[in-house]
Write an enzyme that holds these catalytic residues in place. Structure first.
Site, short mmCIF file in Angstrom:
data_model
loop_
_atom_site.label_atom_id
_atom_site.label_comp_id
_atom_site.label_asym_id
_atom_site.label_seq_id
_atom_site.Cartn_x
_atom_site.Cartn_y
_atom_site.Cartn_z
CB THR A 1 8.90 18.15 -0.59
OG1 THR A 1 7.97 18.79 -1.46
CG2 THR A 1 9.79 19.18 0.08
CG ASP A 2 5.60 16.95 -4.61
OD1 ASP A 2 6.72 17.12 -5.11
OD2 ASP A 2 4.58 17.52 -5.02
CB CYS A 3 9.76 14.27 -6.74
SG CYS A 3 8.90 15.44 -7.80
#
Ligand code: LAN
Length: 726
Positions: free
Chosen positions: A451-453
């Site tokens: 998600t955050d990558c």
């Protein structure tokens, strides 16, 4: 530089990192000693290496000009020049991603079980690393900063024995004493029991059943393993394969000798059933739920007489799943733990000469990293995309960005090439969420989007387009939209975002956590940091492409913000799950809130967070958090302030437009003062964490975050700070 180091090169190919030895002769011990003397690693001073070998090789022959920066702007420029010089031609920034001390024993186990020795020079450098990280009491911790545990000590002792170190060597004796004084090897936690069983140093009888049949249960069951966090399910997958086949090396003189060294009782007299539940108190971070004991009771009873056809069906599925994961990740596999266990399973199922085993073996080297403390195993096949996305955003935030267009262009190349463009393989069957549009943490080959990558990859790309409008947009609107759509598809019902997949199981399922050493391992639930990144990315995307799914994006952001606020603690802080610790998550949260105009001027939440941060500022103007903050879940000061924590806190205060300019000025002054003459900062205490209890190194952070903080300060602040050293 010593000639020995000139024989080493970090070869790279689209992010793939491998340390290669070009020398023809393996140096003797004295020669090795001389080579390492150039770097002086001393665990007692700082257990964190500074990634000096990579840096010495990269900077060899480059003149960065040694000087003390006098102002924030000058320090910023110098930091950027130094960090730009470390970038590789393929556009990414490489770096040390070590920290955990239980990974090399897994690799050594795989090499022993599959009778595939590591090259001699690797063995020497690995042993050097292990000896370097032995604690003064003779043991090893779970990670480089941790106190000794049975898990760390037994596994690393055994690894060194298999690497050829005799029991009478002084350091080995000290380790043996530690093990014997702490109750012997039967008290290692379950993952340790697993490795020792493969090595015939512990009986498979002494393990609870890993019940492969679980995989054949209906998928709608809330506890189906396909719903577990991908790291847990993909470690237990090959583990249960090895367990079901009771894979074990034959007895030998060496095996007999090690058994005597690590066990208190003669091997034949050990009560293996009893030792299933024996775990050293020093290792216990998470006490298993009593319900798990009941499950173990049932599964162990079944294990005495498993239904043949059912087991056969389960193992056939596991084999298929393992092969599929190998294919989807190009044999890199999801992480360092399952990579080596998959290697053993591939060797067992397909044979040593099979293409599958050979490809696994080839990937072992993608995980090995060389630094001045020796050769370590990284916690992933690198942090390439993650570091590059942050570095790019930091550079683009700076007024000096136009002078670094070549650096940014190369970074953009890496980011563009690493975005995942297709869903791999039979996703549904093997529990994969779609991947298209996402970014992984490391390389494209790895191919698991996070998600955050994805959010940081998108943010970096948007930052480039904004800062360099003339640069050819390799990532066009369609690809940007695919990333935004993927982020939308990953949002949880509670408004937040987990790591790899939307949450698939209720939180109470954590009662299945059998590890003792980790918490939060079964359920991939929403996290502050992941959610904050996704909110920032959706916000920025929406600003640039307001026509794409505007309603959905606005709603997702609103719900995300609600989730973030629900996570704020009474003292105004957020606790970090992937970085150390409160400074990390509070910075993320404040950045995300600021995109919604929530700052100290109008938001009591932002104000409370700033008050929290300021209350932890040290006398020297910096922040320094001990890794123990993550374990104990309360702010624990480190004795020394750390450039990374200081940068996070300063970034948080600036994002929230804190009226306490003095606190920000003092932080920036410390960053300037602490900068070294070449533009680097010292490697402070460890910055990363997973599963609340194991720490991990992010060597890039010591440059990236100070640069980012200086860039934001330099771009916005009216005050002119001078280096107090000058
Ligand atoms: C990582 C590395 C990246 C990290 C971030 C993207 C920084 C984070 O924001 C989300 C979680 C994630 C993806 C993450 C999760 C846990 C990982 C995969 C690691 C810390 C790298 C190594 C760790 C892995 C679990 C180590 C092996 C140990 C087990 C318990 C299986």
């Amino acid at each position: 530089m010593d000639d020995f180091w000139k024989d080493w090169a970090l070869s790279t190919d689209r992010g793939r990192q491998r340390w290669q030895f070009k020398g023809t002769e393996v140096p003797g011990d004295e020669e090795l000693e001389r080579a390492f003397a150039a770097f002086r690693f001393d665990k007692r001073k700082n257990p964190n290496a500074s990634d000096l070998i990579l840096r010495a090789l990269r900077l060899d022959g480059k003149d960065l000009g040694e000087r003390d920066a006098d102002t924030a702007s000058a320090a910023l420029r110098q930091g950027m020049e130094y960090y730009a010089a470390l970038q590789l031609d393929d556009g990414h920034w490489p770096g040390d991603y070590g920290g955990p001390l239980f990974l090399l024993p897994g690799l050594v186990t795989a090499s022993v079980v599959t009778e595939t020795p590591l090259p001699v020079i690797h063995r020497k450098l690995i042993a050097r690393y292990l000896f370097n990280h032995q604690n003064e009491d003779g043991g090893w911790g779970l990670h480089i900063e941790g106190r000794s545990t049975a898990f760390g000590t037994v596994l690393n002792y055994v690894a060194l024995r298999f690497l050829g170190h005799g029991p009478d060597h002084k350091a080995m004796r000290r380790a043996q004493n530690w093990i014997r004084e702490h109750g012997g090897a039967t008290s290692v936690p379950p993952w340790g029991k697993f490795y020792l069983s493969l090595l015939n140093l512990y009986s498979w009888e002494g393990n609870h059943s890993l019940l492969p049949e679980l995989w054949t249960l209906p998928r709608w069951l809330p506890f189906h393993p396909g719903r577990h966090w991908c790291h847990a399910r993909l470690v237990y997958l090959p583990m249960s394969y090895c367990y079901a086949h009771r894979i074990q090396i034959p007895e030998s003189e060496l095996v007999a000798a090690i058994r005597e060294e690590i066990h208190l009782l003669p091997y034949a007299e050990t009560d293996w059933r009893k030792s299933r539940d024996e775990v050293n108190g020093l290792d216990v971070h998470h006490k298993p739920h009593p319900f798990l004991a009941a499950l173990h009771f049932l599964s162990d009873a079944y294990e005495r007489n498993p239904v043949k056809a059912w087991r056969g069906k389960a193992l056939a599925f596991i084999r298929e799943y393992l092969d599929a994961e190998d294919e989807q990740t190009g044999y890199v596999n999801l992480g360092p733990v399952n990579q080596v266990i998959n290697s053993i399973a591939a060797w067992h199922a397909h044979g040593k000469d099979s293409a599958s085993f050979r490809k696994h073996h080839d990937r072992w080297f993608d995980y090995l990293w060389l630094a001045e403390d020796g050769m370590k195993m990284n916690g992933y096949n690198g942090s390439q995309l993650w570091d590059t996305a942050f570095a790019t955003q930091a550079f683009c935030a700076s007024r000096h960005a136009p002078d670094f267009s070549a650096t940014v262009r190369r970074a953009y190349g890496y980011i563009a090439e690493t975005q995942i463009q297709e869903d791999g393989g039979d996703g549904e069957r093997f529990f994969r969420h779609p991947s298209t549009g996402g970014w992984p943490f490391s390389t494209l080959e790895h191919s698991f989007p996070i998600t955050d990558c994805t959010a940081e990859g998108l943010l970096a790309s948007l930052a480039i387009h904004e800062a360099f409008p003339e640069m050819e947009p390799s990532i066009g609107p369609e690809r940007m939209a695919l990333a935004a759509d993927l982020i939308l598809s990953l949002q949880n019902r509670d408004g937040g975002w987990a790591t790899y997949e939307p949450t698939r199981a209720p939180k109470w399922l954590e009662i299945l956590n059998p590890t003792f050493i980790f918490s939060d391992i079964i359920v991939d639930h929403s996290y502050t940091e992941c959610s904050a990144s996704c909110i920032r990315a959706l916000h920025r995307f929406h600003r640039c492409y307001p026509g794409h799914q505007p309603r959905q994006i606005e709603r997702a952001i609103d719900e995300g913000v609600r989730f973030l606020l629900s996570q704020q603690r009474e003292d105004g802080s957020w606790i970090g799950s992937w970085g150390v610790c409160f400074t990390y998550a509070t910075w993320f949260a404040l950045e995300a809130l600021s995109t919604q105009g929530k700052t100290c001027r109008n938001s009591p939440e932002a104000k409370a967070a700033c008050d929290f941060l300021v209350s932890k500022q040290k006398d020297d103007g910096g922040w320094g958090e001990s890794y123990e903050s993550c374990v104990e879940r309360r702010y624990i000061q480190h004795e020394r302030s750390n450039a990374v924590n200081t940068a996070w806190a300063a970034l948080g205060l600036m994002a929230a437009q804190s009226p306490d300019q003095e606190a920000i000025d003092r932080a920036i002054r410390l960053l300037i003062e602490r900068q070294q003459k070449n533009g680097d900062w010292e490697q402070g205490s460890i910055s990363g964490v997973f599963n609340a209890n194991c720490m991990i190194t992010y060597a890039s952070y010591r440059s990236v975050f100070p640069i980012w903080a200086l860039a934001n300060y330099d771009g916005n602040s009216k005050s002119e700070i001078r280096n107090p050293k000058l």
